[in-house]
Scaffold this motif. Structure first.
Motif, PDB file in Angstrom:
ATOM      1  N   ARG A  25     -40.924  63.824 135.844  1.00 30.26           N
ATOM      2  CA  ARG A  25     -40.408  64.803 134.871  1.00 30.26           C
ATOM      3  C   ARG A  25     -40.890  64.486 133.462  1.00 30.26           C
ATOM      4  O   ARG A  25     -41.211  65.397 132.688  1.00 30.26           O
ATOM      5  N   TRP A  29     -43.185  66.924 131.139  1.00 36.36           N
ATOM      6  CA  TRP A  29     -42.808  67.260 129.775  1.00 36.36           C
ATOM      7  C   TRP A  29     -43.962  66.966 128.820  1.00 36.36           C
ATOM      8  O   TRP A  29     -44.283  67.794 127.956  1.00 36.36           O
ATOM      9  N   LYS A  33     -46.105  69.675 126.616  1.00 37.70           N
ATOM     10  CA  LYS A  33     -46.108  69.556 125.146  1.00 37.70           C
ATOM     11  C   LYS A  33     -47.505  69.309 124.592  1.00 37.70           C
ATOM     12  O   LYS A  33     -47.662  69.116 123.390  1.00 37.70           O
TER      13      LYS A  33
END
Length: 76
Positions: A25, A29, A33
């Motif tokens: 995870r 992320w 980003k």
């Protein structure tokens, strides 16, 4: 072949799986980003591997979610 597995060993496996899911995870992320990953050789980038990594990490999350669901179902 059925044989009992000590609960502390199962808990260690589950802890490891949850840690792998957390790492996956975090990687998802980072990629979402803007982080990129590249395959390379001798310190030279060969090609962008970001999409492959993103798909692999999403699969890790899905697999662990499925396994945790099985575990929770047995222990409910």
């Amino acid at each position: 072949m059925d044989r009992p597995i000590p609960s502390d060993i199962v808990e260690q496996w589950m802890t490891h799986l949850r840690l792998q899911r957390s790492r996956a995870r975090d990687m998802i992320w980072l990629i979402e980003k803007g982080a990129t990953l590249h395959d390379g050789r001798d310190g030279h980038m060969m090609h962008d591997a970001t999409q492959r990594w993103l798909e692999e990490q999403r699969q890790v999350v899905a697999d662990v979610d499925r396994l945790v669901g099985l575990y929770d179902g047995i222990n409910a």
